[in-house]
Design a protein around this motif. Structure first.
Motif, PDB file in Angstrom:
ATOM      1  N   GLU A 421       0.834  -1.195   0.000  1.00  0.00           N
ATOM      2  CA  GLU A 421       0.000   0.000   0.000  1.00  0.00           C
ATOM      3  C   GLU A 421       0.875   1.254   0.000  1.00  0.00           C
ATOM      4  N   PRO A 422       0.284   2.392  -0.296  1.00  0.00           N
ATOM      5  CA  PRO A 422       1.033   3.649  -0.305  1.00  0.00           C
ATOM      6  C   PRO A 422       1.643   3.989   1.050  1.00  0.00           C
ATOM      7  N   LEU A 423       0.913   3.611   2.132  1.00  0.00           N
ATOM      8  CA  LEU A 423       1.416   3.995   3.438  1.00  0.00           C
ATOM      9  C   LEU A 423       2.546   3.087   3.908  1.00  0.00           C
ATOM     10  N   ASP A 424       2.988   2.242   3.048  1.00  0.00           N
ATOM     11  CA  ASP A 424       4.045   1.295   3.389  1.00  0.00           C
ATOM     12  C   ASP A 424       5.207   1.871   4.183  1.00  0.00           C
ATOM     13  N   LYS A 425       5.752   2.885   3.570  1.00  0.00           N
ATOM     14  CA  LYS A 425       7.009   3.422   4.125  1.00  0.00           C
ATOM     15  C   LYS A 425       6.849   3.770   5.592  1.00  0.00           C
ATOM     16  N   GLU A 426       5.818   4.532   5.867  1.00  0.00           N
ATOM     17  CA  GLU A 426       5.612   4.981   7.238  1.00  0.00           C
ATOM     18  C   GLU A 426       5.380   3.791   8.155  1.00  0.00           C
ATOM     19  N   ILE A 427       4.571   2.866   7.681  1.00  0.00           N
ATOM     20  CA  ILE A 427       4.272   1.708   8.517  1.00  0.00           C
ATOM     21  C   ILE A 427       5.515   0.858   8.730  1.00  0.00           C
ATOM     22  N   GLU A 428       6.254   0.688   7.660  1.00  0.00           N
ATOM     23  CA  GLU A 428       7.495  -0.072   7.780  1.00  0.00           C
ATOM     24  C   GLU A 428       8.401   0.558   8.842  1.00  0.00           C
ATOM     25  N   ASP A 429       8.452   1.886   8.806  1.00  0.00           N
ATOM     26  CA  ASP A 429       9.293   2.584   9.777  1.00  0.00           C
ATOM     27  C   ASP A 429       8.827   2.321  11.201  1.00  0.00           C
ATOM     28  N   LEU A 430       7.504   2.436  11.380  1.00  0.00           N
ATOM     29  CA  LEU A 430       6.958   2.230  12.720  1.00  0.00           C
ATOM     30  C   LEU A 430       7.200   0.798  13.183  1.00  0.00           C
ATOM     31  N   ILE A 431       7.027  -0.120  12.250  1.00  0.00           N
ATOM     32  CA  ILE A 431       7.267  -1.516  12.609  1.00  0.00           C
ATOM     33  C   ILE A 431       8.730  -1.723  12.964  1.00  0.00           C
ATOM     34  N   GLY A 432       9.584  -1.034  12.216  1.00  0.00           N
ATOM     35  CA  GLY A 432      11.019  -1.119  12.513  1.00  0.00           C
ATOM     36  C   GLY A 432      11.321  -0.588  13.908  1.00  0.00           C
ATOM     37  N   GLN A 433      10.687   0.543  14.225  1.00  0.00           N
ATOM     38  CA  GLN A 433      10.890   1.127  15.562  1.00  0.00           C
ATOM     39  C   GLN A 433      10.416   0.175  16.643  1.00  0.00           C
ATOM     40  N   ARG A 434       9.283  -0.462  16.346  1.00  0.00           N
ATOM     41  CA  ARG A 434       8.724  -1.378  17.334  1.00  0.00           C
ATOM     42  C   ARG A 434       9.666  -2.576  17.528  1.00  0.00           C
ATOM     43  N   GLN A 435      10.201  -3.082  16.432  1.00  0.00           N
ATOM     44  CA  GLN A 435      11.133  -4.201  16.524  1.00  0.00           C
ATOM     45  C   GLN A 435      12.350  -3.819  17.370  1.00  0.00           C
ATOM     46  N   GLU A 436      12.786  -2.582  17.141  1.00  0.00           N
ATOM     47  CA  GLU A 436      13.937  -2.086  17.907  1.00  0.00           C
ATOM     48  C   GLU A 436      13.599  -2.073  19.391  1.00  0.00           C
ATOM     49  N   ALA A 437      12.398  -1.549  19.684  1.00  0.00           N
ATOM     50  CA  ALA A 437      11.961  -1.480  21.076  1.00  0.00           C
ATOM     51  C   ALA A 437      11.852  -2.871  21.678  1.00  0.00           C
ATOM     52  N   ARG A 438      11.356  -3.791  20.885  1.00  0.00           N
ATOM     53  CA  ARG A 438      11.209  -5.156  21.407  1.00  0.00           C
ATOM     54  C   ARG A 438      12.573  -5.757  21.704  1.00  0.00           C
ATOM     55  N   LYS A 439      13.499  -5.472  20.794  1.00  0.00           N
ATOM     56  CA  LYS A 439      14.836  -6.018  20.973  1.00  0.00           C
ATOM     57  C   LYS A 439      15.424  -5.508  22.277  1.00  0.00           C
ATOM     58  N   ASN A 440      15.117  -4.223  22.594  1.00  0.00           N
ATOM     59  CA  ASN A 440      15.605  -3.619  23.838  1.00  0.00           C
ATOM     60  C   ASN A 440      14.709  -3.969  25.016  1.00  0.00           C
ATOM     61  N   ARG A 441      13.745  -4.825  24.763  1.00  0.00           N
ATOM     62  CA  ARG A 441      12.796  -5.248  25.793  1.00  0.00           C
ATOM     63  C   ARG A 441      12.043  -4.066  26.386  1.00  0.00           C
ATOM     64  N   ASP A 442      11.839  -3.048  25.553  1.00  0.00           N
ATOM     65  CA  ASP A 442      11.016  -1.919  25.969  1.00  0.00           C
ATOM     66  C   ASP A 442       9.602  -2.197  25.454  1.00  0.00           C
ATOM     67  N   PHE A 443       8.928  -3.112  26.107  1.00  0.00           N
ATOM     68  CA  PHE A 443       7.640  -3.576  25.592  1.00  0.00           C
ATOM     69  C   PHE A 443       6.544  -2.533  25.678  1.00  0.00           C
TER      70      PHE A 443
END
Length: 472
Positions: A421-443
């Motif tokens: 979808e067009p909103l891909d980029k933004e969503i991908e970014d947010l998902i990336g941020q979330r993955q980062e947070a998860r990795k840091n166990r900042d749930f």
RNA sequence: GGCGCCGUACCCAAGCGGCUAAGGGAGUGGAUUGCAAAUCCAUCAUUCAGCGGUUCGAGUCCGCUCGGCGCCUCCA
């Protein structure tokens, strides 16, 4: 593969035997295109689709014919009625021809979404006026008609077996209980073959005929067109159960009177979809269309699943709760199919193990017994749970069963989670941020992003293969 | 008034004289997961509206009662 149907003519289960070996002709009453079809209207077409698929699976060369009524269907059968097409035309400010085209397109859009195969022959009433005139002329020559008040009527007293299928002879009918009695009729059950004495103003669709300018009675088209495409004697005629007492009764009378032979061997009628507070109908208002379901977030196929969850000859009560159940079940079925596709390749029918063969045979016997789709649905689930089957066989079985059930399992892929979808980029970014947070166990931060996305209609799904998302 | 259909678990729904009453949804317990989702395992009607009858045996056939629905010229 023997197929059995409940034949309305005789009201009993019968083994299907084609008139011509290996071939079967089916005629189905189609839509009157003066309005959108409501979801109850889609039941017959869905059941007829399963019927056709079953017969094709059984190896028959099927010819499926359906009419589109774009003229001559009165709001009632007396002389006081108004043509539905004209009524719609007046109300919507469109020409009758545009009305017909518009709603015909809408209708086939719906059947397509329900994965209903288009009949081999779709015939419009307005394109078969000559055939109808010929039919009336034949009836006239054989002495089955009379003219009164300008209209041509079918004289039911000349056709002794009138109403046999419907059991009308056993009924104490209350004529005129709901409509005005037509004084021109010799017998209460006579019906109009050709109208010339129209009281309608601005009658847009009229044709010249031996009886004057006018238009056909609405029972005529099915008799004329079925004979044209399937011959004077064919195998199966389908329609809603409401058509038994009048429409089909009149069709039989005029067809058999004109052709001088038996007309249809098997009559299959579907029961109605009922709303909680009673039956769904256009005149009572408040009917739902397939589009209404889609607008509420359902997939049209959820409705197909809902329909096949009940037997076509039983009333089925529609409720949102039931549709939710159908959606959950269908989505699960799709998911499990996709899983199987990942882990295996479908086994070919010819290489089925004895166990798989048995499962398939059970399915076949259930669909062959008057289209027991609820039972067939259960067979699909049993296949998934059968521990004696390899994944490839399960997949092969499901795809084979789906040739009849029509849930598009063959096409099922993980497209729902495709990030295109067009909103891909933004969503991908947010998902990336979330993955980062998860990795840091900042749930807390991770869950916040997930909740925010959910609020925007994006559902995050963690899986062993990575993070996926889909619109909900 | 006449013709016909139905009443199965919390919901939907098969079953039509004979193994322990399909299946789905929801629920519950457990596994897995950071938590969810998904998935997997387990669990979920000694009983088929009620009462009689037929039968060796009945949701399944017959009768009655109660309850719901459709049709009798708009309807799929």
């Amino acid at each position: 593969m023997k197929v059995h149907f409940f034949n309305s003519d005789g009201r009993e289960m019968q083994e299907f035997k084609p008139i011509t070996e290996g071939k079967v002709g089916i005629y189905c009453c189609g839509p009157t295109v003066y309005n959108y079809a409501h979801i109850g209207n889609m039941r017959p077409y869905t059941f007829e689709d399963v019927l056709r698929r079953t017969l094709e699976y059984a190896g028959y060369d099927v010819t499926h014919v359906m009419n589109v009524t774009d003229v001559g269907h009165l709001t009632d059968d007396g002389d006081e009625g108004e043509d539905k097409m004209i009524k719609a035309s007046r109300e919507k400010g469109m020409s009758v021809w545009d009305i017909a085209e518009f709603f015909t397109e809408a209708f086939f859009r719906d059947t397509d979404r329900l994965n209903i195969r288009i009949p081999h022959q779709v015939c419009k009433a307005t394109e078969h006026i000559q055939e109808m005139i010929d039919l009336v002329r034949t009836l006239e020559e054989k002495g089955y008609t009379y003219t009164a008040g300008g209209n041509v009527y079918f004289d039911t007293s000349r056709f002794p077996s009138y109403g046999k299928m419907a059991g009308l002879d056993k009924q104490d009918l209350q004529h005129g209980a709901r409509t005005a009695v037509d004084e021109n009729k010799k017998n209460a059950q006579d019906f109009v073959l050709w109208f010339t004495n129209s009281k309608f103003e601005k009658q847009a669709m009229t044709w010249d005929s031996p009886w004057g300018v006018g238009y056909p009675g609405w029972h005529l088209e099915c008799s004329a067109m079925s004979s044209k495409y399937l011959g004077p004697h064919f195998d199966i005629h389908c329609g809603g159960i409401d058509h038994v007492p009048v429409h089909h009764t009149n069709e039989i009378a005029q067809s058999e009177a004109a052709n001088g032979c038996k007309w249809v061997n098997y009559w299959l009628h579907n029961e109605f979809i009922i709303m909680k507070n009673g039956k769904m109908s256009k005149s009572k208002g408040g009917f739902l269309t397939l589009q209404d379901l889609v607008d509420k977030g359902y997939d049209a196929m959820d409705y197909r699943y809902f329909l096949l969850g009940g037997h076509y000859r039983s009333q089925l009560v529609f409720s949102w709760e039931s549709l939710d159940a159908a959606r959950s079940a269908r989505e699960s079925l799709i998911r499990k199919t996709i899983q199987l596709k990942k882990s295996s390749t479908p086994a070919a029918v010819e290489s089925f193990s004895p166990e798989a063969r048995k499962v398939m045979d059970d399915f076949i016997s259930h669909i062959s017994q008057d289209l027991n789709t609820p039972r067939c649905l259960a067979d699909m689930w049993s296949t998934l749970k059968n521990s004696e089957l390899q994944d490839g066989e399960k997949l092969g079985l499901l795809l084979e069963m789906d040739k009849i059930m029509g849930f598009r399992l063959a096409e099922a892929e993980e497209t729902e989670e495709s990030p295109e979808e067009p909103l891909d980029k933004e969503i991908e970014d947010l998902i990336g941020q979330r993955q980062e947070a998860r990795k840091n166990r900042d749930f807390a931060a991770a869950d916040k992003i997930r909740d925010d996305l959910l609020a925007r209609g994006i559902q995050i799904i963690d899986s062993p293969d990575g993070v996926q998302w889909k619109k909900i």
